[in-house]
Design a protein around this motif. Structure first.
Motif, PDB file in Angstrom:
ATOM      1  N   GLY A  43       2.622   0.442   7.289  1.00 34.61           N
ATOM      2  CA  GLY A  43       2.013   0.438   5.964  1.00 34.61           C
ATOM      3  C   GLY A  43       0.994   1.524   5.714  1.00 34.61           C
ATOM      4  N   LYS A  44       0.929   2.518   6.599  1.00 31.68           N
ATOM      5  CA  LYS A  44      -0.082   3.562   6.457  1.00 31.68           C
ATOM      6  C   LYS A  44       0.157   4.397   5.208  1.00 31.68           C
ATOM      7  CE  LYS A  44       0.753   5.476  10.496  1.00 31.68           C
ATOM      8  NZ  LYS A  44       1.936   4.660  10.858  1.00 31.68           N
ATOM      9  N   THR A  45       1.397   4.852   5.026  1.00 28.75           N
ATOM     10  CA  THR A  45       1.704   5.656   3.837  1.00 28.75           C
ATOM     11  C   THR A  45       1.614   4.814   2.570  1.00 28.75           C
ATOM     12  OG1 THR A  45       3.054   7.271   5.024  1.00 28.75           O
ATOM     13  CG2 THR A  45       3.511   7.003   2.682  1.00 28.75           C
ATOM     14  N   THR A  46       1.974   3.543   2.651  1.00 31.26           N
ATOM     15  CA  THR A  46       1.809   2.644   1.502  1.00 31.26           C
ATOM     16  C   THR A  46       0.350   2.572   1.082  1.00 31.26           C
ATOM     17  OG1 THR A  46       3.732   1.318   2.107  1.00 31.26           O
ATOM     18  CG2 THR A  46       2.094   0.269   0.705  1.00 31.26           C
ATOM     19  N   LEU A  47      -0.552   2.512   2.052  1.00 31.45           N
ATOM     20  CA  LEU A  47      -1.975   2.507   1.728  1.00 31.45           C
ATOM     21  C   LEU A  47      -2.383   3.796   1.038  1.00 31.45           C
ATOM     22  CD1 LEU A  47      -4.838   1.363   1.854  1.00 31.45           C
ATOM     23  CD2 LEU A  47      -5.009   2.236   4.206  1.00 31.45           C
ATOM     24  N   MET A  48      -1.884   4.941   1.522  1.00 35.26           N
ATOM     25  CA  MET A  48      -2.226   6.210   0.884  1.00 35.26           C
ATOM     26  C   MET A  48      -1.709   6.255  -0.542  1.00 35.26           C
ATOM     27  SD  MET A  48      -4.038   7.679   3.124  1.00 35.26           S
ATOM     28  CE  MET A  48      -4.462   6.020   3.703  1.00 35.26           C
ATOM     29  N   ARG A  49      -0.496   5.785  -0.764  1.00 35.32           N
ATOM     30  CA  ARG A  49       0.066   5.781  -2.110  1.00 35.32           C
ATOM     31  C   ARG A  49      -0.736   4.868  -3.031  1.00 35.32           C
ATOM     32  NH1 ARG A  49       6.187   4.464  -2.291  1.00 35.32           N
ATOM     33  NH2 ARG A  49       5.821   5.118  -4.468  1.00 35.32           N
ATOM     34  N   THR A  50      -1.283   3.798  -2.483  1.00 37.76           N
ATOM     35  CA  THR A  50      -2.124   2.902  -3.290  1.00 37.76           C
ATOM     36  C   THR A  50      -3.448   3.573  -3.628  1.00 37.76           C
ATOM     37  OG1 THR A  50      -1.096   1.033  -2.129  1.00 37.76           O
ATOM     38  CG2 THR A  50      -3.061   0.569  -3.434  1.00 37.76           C
ATOM     39  N   ILE A  51      -4.048   4.257  -2.664  1.00 34.83           N
ATOM     40  CA  ILE A  51      -5.289   4.986  -2.919  1.00 34.83           C
ATOM     41  C   ILE A  51      -5.068   6.071  -3.969  1.00 34.83           C
ATOM     42  CG2 ILE A  51      -6.914   6.626  -1.872  1.00 34.83           C
ATOM     43  CD1 ILE A  51      -6.733   4.948   0.700  1.00 34.83           C
ATOM     44  N   LEU A  52      -3.907   6.718  -3.925  1.00 38.87           N
ATOM     45  CA  LEU A  52      -3.587   7.769  -4.887  1.00 38.87           C
ATOM     46  C   LEU A  52      -3.107   7.211  -6.230  1.00 38.87           C
ATOM     47  CD1 LEU A  52      -1.761  10.205  -2.449  1.00 38.87           C
ATOM     48  CD2 LEU A  52      -3.955  10.622  -3.568  1.00 38.87           C
ATOM     49  N   GLN A  53      -3.107   5.885  -6.344  1.00 40.53           N
ATOM     50  CA  GLN A  53      -2.713   5.185  -7.572  1.00 40.53           C
ATOM     51  C   GLN A  53      -1.236   5.383  -7.922  1.00 40.53           C
ATOM     52  OE1 GLN A  53      -5.738   6.499 -10.459  1.00 40.53           O
ATOM     53  NE2 GLN A  53      -6.986   4.723  -9.900  1.00 40.53           N
ATOM     54  N   GLN A  54      -0.423   5.605  -6.911  1.00 40.91           N
ATOM     55  CA  GLN A  54       1.024   5.660  -7.099  1.00 40.91           C
ATOM     56  C   GLN A  54       1.652   4.273  -6.980  1.00 40.91           C
ATOM     57  OE1 GLN A  54       2.263   8.469  -4.106  1.00 40.91           O
ATOM     58  NE2 GLN A  54       1.373  10.229  -5.170  1.00 40.91           N
ATOM     59  N   LEU A  55       0.928   3.350  -6.324  1.00 39.91           N
ATOM     60  CA  LEU A  55       1.342   1.962  -6.219  1.00 39.91           C
ATOM     61  C   LEU A  55       0.212   1.068  -6.723  1.00 39.91           C
ATOM     62  CD1 LEU A  55       2.961   1.813  -2.646  1.00 39.91           C
ATOM     63  CD2 LEU A  55       4.163   1.800  -4.844  1.00 39.91           C
ATOM     64  N   LYS A  56       0.586  -0.040  -7.325  1.00 40.60           N
ATOM     65  CA  LYS A  56      -0.402  -0.993  -7.820  1.00 40.60           C
ATOM     66  C   LYS A  56      -0.584  -2.106  -6.791  1.00 40.60           C
ATOM     67  CE  LYS A  56      -1.570  -3.833 -11.832  1.00 40.60           C
ATOM     68  NZ  LYS A  56      -1.130  -4.291 -13.184  1.00 40.60           N
ATOM     69  N   PRO A  57      -1.821  -2.380  -6.398  1.00 43.44           N
ATOM     70  CA  PRO A  57      -2.027  -3.434  -5.403  1.00 43.44           C
ATOM     71  C   PRO A  57      -1.789  -4.821  -5.972  1.00 43.44           C
ATOM     72  CG  PRO A  57      -4.138  -2.627  -6.209  1.00 43.44           C
ATOM     73  CD  PRO A  57      -3.081  -1.742  -6.813  1.00 43.44           C
ATOM     74  N   LEU A  58      -1.511  -5.748  -5.076  1.00 43.30           N
ATOM     75  CA  LEU A  58      -1.381  -7.151  -5.469  1.00 43.30           C
ATOM     76  C   LEU A  58      -2.730  -7.696  -5.918  1.00 43.30           C
ATOM     77  CD1 LEU A  58       0.546  -9.646  -5.515  1.00 43.30           C
ATOM     78  CD2 LEU A  58      -0.244 -10.136  -3.188  1.00 43.30           C
ATOM     79  N   SER A  59      -3.773  -7.307  -5.208  1.00 38.86           N
ATOM     80  CA  SER A  59      -5.139  -7.721  -5.548  1.00 38.86           C
ATOM     81  C   SER A  59      -6.119  -6.794  -4.837  1.00 38.86           C
ATOM     82  CB  SER A  59      -5.397  -9.176  -5.134  1.00 38.86           C
ATOM     83  OG  SER A  59      -5.244  -9.318  -3.727  1.00 38.86           O
ATOM     84  N   GLY A  60      -7.370  -6.892  -5.215  1.00 37.92           N
ATOM     85  CA  GLY A  60      -8.399  -6.079  -4.586  1.00 37.92           C
ATOM     86  C   GLY A  60      -8.793  -4.885  -5.422  1.00 37.92           C
ATOM     87  N   GLU A  61      -9.664  -4.057  -4.859  1.00 40.50           N
ATOM     88  CA  GLU A  61     -10.260  -2.962  -5.625  1.00 40.50           C
ATOM     89  C   GLU A  61     -10.409  -1.717  -4.763  1.00 40.50           C
ATOM     90  OE1 GLU A  61     -14.282  -2.216  -8.364  1.00 40.50           O
ATOM     91  OE2 GLU A  61     -14.097  -3.990  -7.094  1.00 40.50           O
TER      92      GLU A  61
END
Length: 231
Positions: A43-61
């Motif tokens: 999930g490392k790249t998934t985390l990067m894509r979330t930080i870059l706002q390419q993916l929307k998280p389920l929850s959190g900030e």
């Protein structure tokens, strides 16, 4: 007193039938080098894509300091062995982040920025060479130069050393570390290569089986990970 550039709080990301990670909390201090480590597919790249706002998280900030609009990113992907017929020169490739495809219309200031970053990354003497004809290490330095030419605050290296040999891995990260220390750059280095992480990082974020650990790099539990990547 802390001076974060990035704060992740209670972050959970999931795909259908799969939770990638949940309740993730960590901070990246301004000017620090953070290694995000874990096995392939964790999930490392998934985390990067979330930080870059390419993916929307389920929850959190995810918060940037002082705010998202003032934090500029540079991104270096995993090594891509471009076709030998790739038409752009190294200089033109690096310039793309400033100009899109309008290369002849670079301003004098932009030309100067490109010249400076080519010199800094050791590419100035081969700047007119077609990128497709460059060596693997030169290509990855061109990606790094392209990421740095806009003078980012936060540089993300997403498995950027994974397909390089040992010499080129250390040469690339020596260069990144030098620039980081000279410019106060904040760096996130995604890897499953523990020796690299331990040598260059200040802090670590370990993703493992839906859980995580975060702390100073000296506390990275080496036995929980492979000692090196196998490519």
């Amino acid at each position: 007193m802390t001076d974060p550039i990035l704060t992740v709080h209670d972050l959970s990301v999931a795909f259908p039938n799969q939770t990638v990670f949940k309740h993730l909390d960590f901070q990246l201090e301004r000017g620090h080098f953070l290694s995000v480590v874990g096995e392939n597919g964790i999930g490392k790249t998934t985390l990067m894509r979330t930080i870059l706002q390419q993916l929307k998280p389920l929850s959190g900030e995810i918060s940037f300091h002082p705010n998202r609009k003032t934090v500029h990113f540079g991104y270096v992907p995993q090594f891509r062995n471009l076709d030998r017929e790739y038409p752009l020169s190294i200089r033109d490739f690096v310039s793309l982040n400033l100009s899109g495809w309008k290369l002849p219309w670079l301003s004098q200031q932009e030309h100067q920025q490109v010249h400076q970053i080519l010199a800094q990354t050791g590419l100035l003497k081969i700047q007119k060479q077609p990128l497709g004809m460059a060596s693997g290490g030169q290509k990855q330095r061109a990606y790094l130069a392209q990421a740095l030419v806009e003078r980012p605050d936060l540089l993300i290296l997403d498995e950027s050393t994974a397909s390089l040999d040992n010499v080129m891995k250390y040469e690339l990260l020596d260069l990144v570390k030098q620039i980081q220390q000279q410019q106060g750059l904040s760096v996130i280095f995604v890897t499953h290569d523990v020796p690299l992480a331990k040598q260059y990082a200040d802090d670590f974020l370990l993703l493992k089986n839906g859980t995580y650990q975060f702390g100073p790099i000296a506390q990275l539990p080496v036995n929980d990970l492979q000692e090196a990547d196998h490519v």
